[in-house]
Design a protein around this motif. Structure first.
Motif, mmCIF file in Angstrom:
data_model
loop_
_atom_site.group_PDB
_atom_site.id
_atom_site.type_symbol
_atom_site.label_atom_id
_atom_site.label_comp_id
_atom_site.label_asym_id
_atom_site.label_seq_id
_atom_site.Cartn_x
_atom_site.Cartn_y
_atom_site.Cartn_z
ATOM 1 N N THR A 18 0.868 -1.181 0.000
ATOM 2 C CA THR A 18 0.000 0.000 0.000
ATOM 3 C C THR A 18 0.900 1.225 0.000
ATOM 4 O OG1 THR A 18 -0.211 0.302 2.404
ATOM 5 C CG2 THR A 18 -1.767 -1.205 1.340
ATOM 6 N N ALA A 19 0.437 2.282 -0.667
ATOM 7 C CA ALA A 19 1.287 3.456 -0.865
ATOM 8 C C ALA A 19 0.465 4.730 -0.904
ATOM 9 C CB ALA A 19 2.062 3.308 -2.179
ATOM 10 N N GLY A 20 1.151 5.825 -0.636
ATOM 11 C CA GLY A 20 0.526 7.137 -0.783
ATOM 12 C C GLY A 20 -0.337 7.515 0.405
ATOM 13 N N PRO A 21 -0.941 8.697 0.298
ATOM 14 C CA PRO A 21 -1.827 9.165 1.369
ATOM 15 C C PRO A 21 -3.239 8.627 1.121
ATOM 16 C CG PRO A 21 -1.743 10.806 -0.353
ATOM 17 C CD PRO A 21 -0.886 9.655 -0.837
ATOM 18 N N THR A 22 -4.131 8.837 2.048
ATOM 19 C CA THR A 22 -5.552 8.712 1.706
ATOM 20 C C THR A 22 -6.148 10.109 1.828
ATOM 21 O OG1 THR A 22 -6.360 8.255 3.950
ATOM 22 C CG2 THR A 22 -5.668 6.361 2.626
ATOM 23 N N ARG A 23 -7.281 10.287 1.172
ATOM 24 C CA ARG A 23 -8.014 11.551 1.238
ATOM 25 C C ARG A 23 -9.376 11.293 1.827
ATOM 26 N NH1 ARG A 23 -7.284 14.172 -4.765
ATOM 27 N NH2 ARG A 23 -5.051 14.612 -4.487
ATOM 28 N N GLU A 24 -9.744 12.144 2.771
ATOM 29 C CA GLU A 24 -11.033 12.008 3.447
ATOM 30 C C GLU A 24 -11.843 13.253 3.133
ATOM 31 O OE1 GLU A 24 -11.237 9.016 4.829
ATOM 32 O OE2 GLU A 24 -9.088 8.628 4.533
ATOM 33 N N GLU A 25 -12.904 13.079 2.375
ATOM 34 C CA GLU A 25 -13.624 14.241 1.856
ATOM 35 C C GLU A 25 -14.471 14.970 2.893
ATOM 36 O OE1 GLU A 25 -15.779 13.537 -1.750
ATOM 37 O OE2 GLU A 25 -13.949 12.966 -2.819
ATOM 38 N N ILE A 26 -14.393 16.280 2.827
ATOM 39 C CA ILE A 26 -15.230 17.149 3.659
ATOM 40 C C ILE A 26 -16.496 17.506 2.880
ATOM 41 C CG2 ILE A 26 -15.377 19.434 4.744
ATOM 42 C CD1 ILE A 26 -12.228 19.238 4.959
ATOM 43 N N ASP A 27 -16.282 17.855 1.608
ATOM 44 C CA ASP A 27 -17.387 18.203 0.703
ATOM 45 C C ASP A 27 -16.869 17.960 -0.717
ATOM 46 O OD1 ASP A 27 -15.936 20.446 -0.156
ATOM 47 O OD2 ASP A 27 -17.107 21.889 0.998
ATOM 48 N N PRO A 28 -17.622 18.277 -1.783
ATOM 49 C CA PRO A 28 -17.159 17.932 -3.133
ATOM 50 C C PRO A 28 -15.849 18.607 -3.558
ATOM 51 C CG PRO A 28 -19.509 18.353 -3.152
ATOM 52 C CD PRO A 28 -19.016 18.748 -1.788
ATOM 53 N N VAL A 29 -15.382 19.627 -2.841
ATOM 54 C CA VAL A 29 -14.164 20.323 -3.274
ATOM 55 C C VAL A 29 -13.039 20.318 -2.232
ATOM 56 C CG1 VAL A 29 -15.424 21.828 -4.865
ATOM 57 C CG2 VAL A 29 -15.020 22.596 -2.514
ATOM 58 N N ARG A 30 -13.242 19.656 -1.086
ATOM 59 C CA ARG A 30 -12.232 19.733 -0.015
ATOM 60 C C ARG A 30 -12.007 18.374 0.643
ATOM 61 N NH1 ARG A 30 -15.867 24.108 0.987
ATOM 62 N NH2 ARG A 30 -14.914 26.091 0.432
ATOM 63 N N GLY A 38 3.831 8.820 -1.964
ATOM 64 C CA GLY A 38 3.773 7.465 -2.505
ATOM 65 C C GLY A 38 5.129 6.908 -2.922
ATOM 66 N N LYS A 39 6.181 7.728 -2.833
ATOM 67 C CA LYS A 39 7.484 7.308 -3.380
ATOM 68 C C LYS A 39 8.033 6.032 -2.747
ATOM 69 C CE LYS A 39 9.095 11.742 -5.133
ATOM 70 N NZ LYS A 39 9.860 12.967 -4.832
ATOM 71 N N MET A 40 7.937 5.903 -1.431
ATOM 72 C CA MET A 40 8.492 4.707 -0.766
ATOM 73 C C MET A 40 7.734 3.451 -1.185
ATOM 74 S SD MET A 40 11.012 3.885 1.219
ATOM 75 C CE MET A 40 11.215 2.287 0.475
ATOM 76 N N GLY A 41 6.414 3.537 -1.202
ATOM 77 C CA GLY A 41 5.610 2.377 -1.584
ATOM 78 C C GLY A 41 5.817 1.983 -3.044
#
Ligand code: CTP
Ligand code: CA
Length: 225
Positions: A18-30, A38-41
């Motif tokens: 598994t690599a990189g960050p995850t993103r957790e959405e606040i709303d459709p634009v944030r 993700g470079k190490m993974g």
């Protein structure tokens, strides 16, 4: 790097990275996220493929291109990463969790863009994400499980604690306060910790070289040498 010059010691293995960050959405634009690139993974996925493994790369949002010959599964949130990993778990013999999973997500996602009118401040309520690696530790079976620890203080103590709590076979401890280690740089400075207390401090090297060292250590531990 030429694959013909690499040891083909991972033929027959399925390596999940598994690599990189995850993103957790606040709303459709944030969204809420972190500085992982993700470079190490991706370096680990590439190195494992070059050594003959079948590689599944479960990746959060990253600007990097998938290494040649690697099956990439793109995800956004921690929840999606968890589902993708558990979906493929039956195929896996070695798992390396290099992803910087967001620990928290907004308790509610707004379907519409949050507007600033009539509001001088805004608080965001967060709830805990599932700990994917801890879940894998509970379902390890005879797989070999490797985790990363990103720390800003008490590196060894915290990393050892996580290794035990998540039932890992190897922990890569990363002091992310060092400029040439951790997020978004091509070099890394890590320590490899084993459950038996053995510890190796690697000097600063490229993430490709760190990946090679990690795979070497995995193989020697699996073979018991
Ligand atoms: N990890 C995970 N799922 C999470 C959080 C972390 O699978 N929800 C994994 C990471 O991929 C990494 C390891 O757990 O391999 C350690 O991540 P780290 O952020 O260093 O530790 P945490 O256990 O999340 O604790 P904290 O952030 O509070 O230090
Ligand atoms: Ca964390």
């Amino acid at each position: 790097t030429l694959a013909v010059l690499m040891p083909q010691d991972l033929v027959g293995e399925t390596v999940l990275v598994t690599a990189g960050p995850t993103r957790e959405e606040i709303d459709p634009v944030r969204f809420v996220s972190n500085y992982s690139s993700g470079k190490m993974g991706y370096a680990l996925a590439r190195a494992a493929r070059l050594r003959g493994a079948r590689v599944l790369l479960v990746s959060g949002p990253s600007a990097l291109t998938a290494p040649w010959g690697v099956e990439r599964i793109c995800v956004v949130s921690a929840e999606e990463m968890r589902n993708a990993v558990l979906d493929r778990w039956g195929e896996v013999s070695i798992a390396i969790k290099a992803a910087a999973v967001a620990d928290y997500r907004p308790a509610r996602r707004s379907e519409r863009k949050v507007k600033k009118a009539d509001r001088e401040s805004l608080s965001l309520e967060l709830e805990k994400n599932p700990d994917i690696l801890a879940e894998l530790g509970l379902r390890k079976g005879d797989r070999f499980l490797v985790g990363f620890a990103a720390e800003t203080c008490d590196l060894l103590e915290n990393a050892r604690k996580k290794m035990r709590a998540k039932n890992l076979d190897l922990m890569v401890a990363n002091d992310v306060t060092q400029e040439r280690a951790g997020f978004d740089v091509d070099t890394n400075i890590v320590r490899l910790l084993q459950p038996d207390g053995t510890e190796e401090a690697l000097p600063e090297m490229t993430k490709d070289e760190v990946a090679r060292h990690i795979l070497d250590r995995i193989q020697s531990l699996r073979k018991g040498t």
